[in-house]
Design an enzyme around this catalytic site. Structure first.
Site, PDB file in Angstrom:
ATOM      1  N   GLY A 138      -9.737 -12.845  -6.307  1.00 48.18           N
ATOM      2  CA  GLY A 138      -8.349 -13.161  -6.690  1.00 48.18           C
ATOM      3  C   GLY A 138      -8.054 -14.639  -6.512  1.00 48.18           C
ATOM      4  O   GLY A 138      -6.936 -15.043  -6.167  1.00 48.18           O
ATOM      5  N   LEU A 165      -7.615 -17.200  -8.445  1.00 47.88           N
ATOM      6  CA  LEU A 165      -6.783 -18.038  -9.317  1.00 47.88           C
ATOM      7  C   LEU A 165      -5.285 -17.873  -9.056  1.00 47.88           C
ATOM      8  O   LEU A 165      -4.455 -18.324  -9.840  1.00 47.88           O
ATOM      9  CB  LEU A 165      -7.073 -17.726 -10.788  1.00 47.88           C
ATOM     10  CG  LEU A 165      -8.481 -18.088 -11.260  1.00 47.88           C
ATOM     11  CD1 LEU A 165      -8.619 -17.821 -12.761  1.00 47.88           C
ATOM     12  CD2 LEU A 165      -8.825 -19.539 -10.958  1.00 47.88           C
ATOM     13  N   ARG A 194      -9.199 -13.497 -14.457  1.00 50.73           N
ATOM     14  CA  ARG A 194      -8.597 -14.347 -15.486  1.00 50.73           C
ATOM     15  C   ARG A 194      -9.500 -15.543 -15.751  1.00 50.73           C
ATOM     16  O   ARG A 194     -10.371 -15.865 -14.952  1.00 50.73           O
ATOM     17  CB  ARG A 194      -7.238 -14.849 -15.008  1.00 50.73           C
ATOM     18  CG  ARG A 194      -6.256 -13.734 -14.774  1.00 50.73           C
ATOM     19  CD  ARG A 194      -4.875 -14.275 -14.455  1.00 50.73           C
ATOM     20  NE  ARG A 194      -4.699 -14.677 -13.070  1.00 50.73           N
ATOM     21  CZ  ARG A 194      -3.987 -15.725 -12.689  1.00 50.73           C
ATOM     22  NH1 ARG A 194      -3.429 -16.513 -13.592  1.00 50.73           N
ATOM     23  NH2 ARG A 194      -3.831 -16.009 -11.411  1.00 50.73           N
ATOM     24  N   ASP A 251     -14.017  -8.301 -11.003  1.00 54.08           N
ATOM     25  CA  ASP A 251     -12.923  -7.334 -10.904  1.00 54.08           C
ATOM     26  C   ASP A 251     -13.198  -6.504  -9.655  1.00 54.08           C
ATOM     27  O   ASP A 251     -14.222  -5.808  -9.590  1.00 54.08           O
ATOM     28  CB  ASP A 251     -12.922  -6.464 -12.170  1.00 54.08           C
ATOM     29  CG  ASP A 251     -11.789  -5.447 -12.170  1.00 54.08           C
ATOM     30  OD1 ASP A 251     -11.174  -5.218 -11.088  1.00 54.08           O
ATOM     31  OD2 ASP A 251     -11.520  -4.870 -13.238  1.00 54.08           O
ATOM     32  N   ILE A 252     -12.297  -6.542  -8.686  1.00 60.04           N
ATOM     33  CA  ILE A 252     -12.579  -5.831  -7.421  1.00 60.04           C
ATOM     34  C   ILE A 252     -12.599  -4.318  -7.599  1.00 60.04           C
ATOM     35  O   ILE A 252     -13.027  -3.590  -6.705  1.00 60.04           O
ATOM     36  CB  ILE A 252     -11.576  -6.215  -6.309  1.00 60.04           C
ATOM     37  CG1 ILE A 252     -10.133  -5.959  -6.761  1.00 60.04           C
ATOM     38  CG2 ILE A 252     -11.771  -7.662  -5.882  1.00 60.04           C
ATOM     39  CD1 ILE A 252      -9.177  -5.789  -5.607  1.00 60.04           C
ATOM     40  N   TYR A 293       3.671  -2.653  -1.736  1.00 62.29           N
ATOM     41  CA  TYR A 293       2.921  -3.828  -1.235  1.00 62.29           C
ATOM     42  C   TYR A 293       2.768  -3.736   0.285  1.00 62.29           C
ATOM     43  O   TYR A 293       1.655  -3.847   0.821  1.00 62.29           O
ATOM     44  CB  TYR A 293       3.690  -5.089  -1.642  1.00 62.29           C
ATOM     45  CG  TYR A 293       3.095  -6.398  -1.166  1.00 62.29           C
ATOM     46  CD1 TYR A 293       1.812  -6.798  -1.534  1.00 62.29           C
ATOM     47  CD2 TYR A 293       3.853  -7.269  -0.367  1.00 62.29           C
ATOM     48  CE1 TYR A 293       1.303  -8.029  -1.120  1.00 62.29           C
ATOM     49  CE2 TYR A 293       3.346  -8.494   0.038  1.00 62.29           C
ATOM     50  CZ  TYR A 293       2.069  -8.867  -0.331  1.00 62.29           C
ATOM     51  OH  TYR A 293       1.566 -10.076   0.079  1.00 62.29           O
TER      52      TYR A 293
HETATM   53  N1  LIG Z   1       1.541 -16.262  -1.462  1.00 59.63           N
HETATM   54  C1  LIG Z   1       2.198 -15.749  -0.425  1.00 59.63           C
HETATM   55  O1  LIG Z   1       3.351 -16.111  -0.129  1.00 59.63           O
HETATM   56  C2  LIG Z   1       1.516 -14.713   0.429  1.00 59.63           C
HETATM   57  C3  LIG Z   1       2.137 -14.309   1.615  1.00 59.63           C
HETATM   58  C4  LIG Z   1       1.555 -13.307   2.376  1.00 59.63           C
HETATM   59  C5  LIG Z   1       0.334 -12.777   1.999  1.00 59.63           C
HETATM   60  N2  LIG Z   1      -0.261 -13.197   0.851  1.00 59.63           N
HETATM   61  C6  LIG Z   1      -1.517 -12.587   0.461  1.00 59.63           C
HETATM   62  O2  LIG Z   1      -2.475 -13.592   0.169  1.00 59.63           O
HETATM   63  C7  LIG Z   1      -3.314 -13.159  -0.908  1.00 59.63           C
HETATM   64  C8  LIG Z   1      -3.304 -14.205  -2.012  1.00 59.63           C
HETATM   65  O3  LIG Z   1      -1.972 -14.359  -2.421  1.00 59.63           O
HETATM   66  P1  LIG Z   1      -1.569 -15.175  -3.718  1.00 59.63           P
HETATM   67  O4  LIG Z   1      -0.177 -15.617  -3.500  1.00 59.63           O
HETATM   68  O5  LIG Z   1      -2.620 -16.143  -4.080  1.00 59.63           O
HETATM   69  O6  LIG Z   1      -1.517 -13.991  -4.794  1.00 59.63           O
HETATM   70  P2  LIG Z   1      -1.333 -14.129  -6.389  1.00 59.63           P
HETATM   71  O7  LIG Z   1      -0.527 -12.963  -6.839  1.00 59.63           O
HETATM   72  O8  LIG Z   1      -0.870 -15.476  -6.737  1.00 59.63           O
HETATM   73  O9  LIG Z   1      -2.831 -13.975  -6.905  1.00 59.63           O
HETATM   74  C9  LIG Z   1      -3.513 -12.758  -6.839  1.00 59.63           C
HETATM   75  C10 LIG Z   1      -4.724 -12.853  -7.754  1.00 59.63           C
HETATM   76  O10 LIG Z   1      -5.364 -11.570  -7.751  1.00 59.63           O
HETATM   77  C11 LIG Z   1      -5.941 -11.413  -9.042  1.00 59.63           C
HETATM   78  N3  LIG Z   1      -6.237  -9.997  -9.317  1.00 59.63           N
HETATM   79  C12 LIG Z   1      -5.384  -9.020  -9.698  1.00 59.63           C
HETATM   80  N4  LIG Z   1      -6.073  -7.887  -9.940  1.00 59.63           N
HETATM   81  C13 LIG Z   1      -7.373  -8.152  -9.688  1.00 59.63           C
HETATM   82  C14 LIG Z   1      -8.572  -7.391  -9.780  1.00 59.63           C
HETATM   83  N5  LIG Z   1      -8.568  -6.119 -10.190  1.00 59.63           N
HETATM   84  N6  LIG Z   1      -9.734  -7.995  -9.448  1.00 59.63           N
HETATM   85  C15 LIG Z   1      -9.764  -9.289  -9.057  1.00 59.63           C
HETATM   86  N7  LIG Z   1      -8.669 -10.059  -8.971  1.00 59.63           N
HETATM   87  C16 LIG Z   1      -7.488  -9.491  -9.298  1.00 59.63           C
HETATM   88  C17 LIG Z   1      -4.888 -11.977  -9.986  1.00 59.63           C
HETATM   89  O11 LIG Z   1      -5.464 -12.312 -11.239  1.00 59.63           O
HETATM   90  C18 LIG Z   1      -4.375 -13.176  -9.210  1.00 59.63           C
HETATM   91  O12 LIG Z   1      -5.012 -14.370  -9.606  1.00 59.63           O
HETATM   92  C19 LIG Z   1      -2.784 -11.798  -1.340  1.00 59.63           C
HETATM   93  O13 LIG Z   1      -3.545 -10.792  -0.725  1.00 59.63           O
HETATM   94  C20 LIG Z   1      -1.377 -11.766  -0.790  1.00 59.63           C
HETATM   95  O14 LIG Z   1      -0.956 -10.465  -0.497  1.00 59.63           O
HETATM   96  C21 LIG Z   1       0.310 -14.156   0.053  1.00 59.63           C
HETATM   97  C1  LIG Z   2       5.589 -12.711   1.661  1.00 58.91           C
HETATM   98  C2  LIG Z   2       4.452 -12.547   0.689  1.00 58.91           C
HETATM   99  O1  LIG Z   2       3.683 -11.457   0.977  1.00 58.91           O
HETATM  100  C3  LIG Z   2       4.729 -12.734  -0.768  1.00 58.91           C
HETATM  101  N1  LIG Z   2       5.090 -14.113  -1.009  1.00 58.91           N
HETATM  102  C4  LIG Z   2       5.810 -11.835  -1.303  1.00 58.91           C
HETATM  103  O2  LIG Z   2       6.944 -12.250  -1.271  1.00 58.91           O
HETATM  104  O3  LIG Z   2       5.514 -10.766  -1.752  1.00 58.91           O
END
Ligand SMILES: NC(=O)c1ccc[n+]([C@@H]2O[C@H](COP(=O)([O-])OP(=O)(O)OC[C@H]3O[C@@H](n4cnc5c(N)ncnc54)[C@H](O)[C@@H]3O)[C@@H](O)[C@H]2O)c1
Ligand SMILES: C[C@@H](O)[C@H](N)C(=O)O
Length: 370
Positions: free
Chosen positions: A59, A61, A87, A103-104, A192
């Site tokens: 994931g 990107l 992507r 693809d996971i 989520y």
């Molecule tokens: N960004 C935040 O604020 C935040 C906060 C808490 C936790 N997280 C966690 O950190 C991680 C990364 O977050 P992010 O903000 O980069 O998420 P994001 O939504 O920006 O990116 C997720 C990526 O997963 C990819 N994806 C979707 N389905 C897939 C599949 N079947 N196989 C492979 N890839 C796939 C998407 O194409 C996307 O690029 C996530 O696990 C999220 O839960 C993020």
């Molecule tokens: C907090 C975090 O997991 C993410 N940015 C969301 O709002 O879903």
């Protein structure tokens, strides 16, 4: 146009605040011009050891993956960090180091990638975030739960160290909210959140049952300048910077008094690397909260108005997102991370605002010049 006003505001503000100097703006801008993501002054030196981990980021990107790849490549070498996603990457990502389709949900393909590339660390970033998940529960179940099972099985079979981020969203309305400790009631009301509690518990179970080196941090909402958020409840706190610099106004979809834990991306990525490098015997737990600051939209706007006095913000509350935010922690307690592996944040609200505005202004000026 608004960028010029922003710089004028910054300079004016520099006179009134010792923390916000023009020199600082310029030096931050210089840092940004040589690297698209800046990681504060304390990023670790490149590793000279020949025993580098070989890292796969799933994931990759999304909002966080490209920045993490950059940090890890600086530490372990470009070819030791493989970014993957479903992507097509933009050219600058494709040209910056190994990228692969993964693809996971395709467990056989994932296993082949791990075996063929001698992967030793798996950073599992693929996920469907809170807002998108409520709109597509089936997809969130598939990616966040079935996908996680594939990751844990492959990591266990091949003796990998695996990082799975959790979130403030893994708590719910019945959790203590101010502060929210590491160990407390977790009854989230989003798919989520439910999937992230599942990930925490499954990972810890695999650790105790099969010895899997599972590591998990509960991230706050992450704020970044050059990557977009993927559809979460905290997205307003990223979007406001871009829209404010472009137009001078912003419509916020959360109430002005919604207090949530947040973190600048550099702190988040550095925490991830430091935690992954922490000796296993220092980890008294396998799932930690990490924290940096908490603010409301009102707090953020006030801080931004020190630089952009003309900024106008209106509120048009999205009831679904507001209900999610109202069940999340207001302040995240991270005593255990600070004690066990030395976690320390660098960016508070004022640093965050200065850094984001400098970064976005510089990029926008560069785009206008081209
Ligand atoms: N960004 C935040 O604020 C935040 C906060 C808490 C936790 N997280 C966690 O950190 C991680 C990364 O977050 P992010 O903000 O980069 O998420 P994001 O939504 O920006 O990116 C997720 C990526 O997963 C990819 N994806 C979707 N389905 C897939 C599949 N079947 N196989 C492979 N890839 C796939 C998407 O194409 C996307 O690029 C996530 O696990 C999220 O839960 C993020
Ligand atoms: C907090 C975090 O997991 C993410 N940015 C969301 O709002 O879903």
């Amino acid at each position: 146009m608004f960028v010029k006003q922003l710089l004028r505001g910054a300079v004016k503000h520099a006179g009134s605040s010792p923390q916000f100097s023009v020199e600082r703006l310029i030096s931050a801008a210089r840092g940004f011009s040589s690297s698209s993501q800046h990681f504060g002054g304390t990023h670790p030196p490149p590793c000279t050891d020949t025993e580098h981990p070989k890292v796969l980021i799933t994931g990759g990107l999304g909002q966080l993956g490209v920045g993490l790849a950059k940090l890890l490549r600086r530490r372990f070498g470009k070819n030791n960090v493989i970014l993957s996603d479903i992507r097509k990457p933009p050219n600058h990502v494709y040209n910056n180091g190994p990228f692969i389709f993964s693809d996971i949900l395709d467990s056989k393909n994932l296993r082949e990638i791990v075996v063929n590339n001698n992967i030793s660390w798996l950073i599992h970033y693929s996920a469907v975030l809170s807002a998108v998940g409520e709109n597509n529960v089936a997809l969130a179940k598939e990616v966040n739960i079935t996908g996680l099972h594939n990751i844990l099985d492959i990591a266990t079979d091949h003796g990998l160290r695996v990082f799975v981020p959790s979130t403030i969203g893994a708590f719910g309305p019945s959790s203590p909210r101010d502060p929210t400790p590491e160990l407390c009631v977790q009854r989230p009301r989003t798919i989520y959140g439910v999937s992230k509690v599942h990930a925490e518990l499954m990972g810890e179970y695999y650790h105790h049952r099969y010895g899997l080196d599972f590591r998990c941090l509960r991230y706050p909402g992450i704020i970044s300048a050059n990557s977009n958020p993927g559809g979460g409840t905290t997205d307003y706190a990223v979007q406001i910077f871009h829209t404010a610099v472009k137009t001078g106004c912003f419509e916020c979809n959360l109430r002005s008094d919604t207090l949530l834990p947040m973190m600048y991306i550099d702190d988040c990525l550095r925490a991830t690397l430091e935690f992954m490098e922490a000796p296993a015997d220092s980890l008294l737990s396998r799932t930690y909260n990490i924290s940096a600051m908490s603010f409301t939209p009102h707090d953020l706007v006030q801080e931004m108005q020190k630089v952009l006095p003309e900024l106008k913000v209106t509120y048009n509350v999205d009831p679904v997102l507001q209900a999610i935010a109202d069940g999340w922690p207001m302040v995240l307690e991270d005593i255990a991370a600070r004690r066990d592996w030395g976690w320390k944040h660098e960016f508070d609200l004022s640093e965050l605002v200065q850094t984001m505005l400098t970064h976005i202004t510089t990029s926008s000026q560069r785009a206008q010049a081209n």
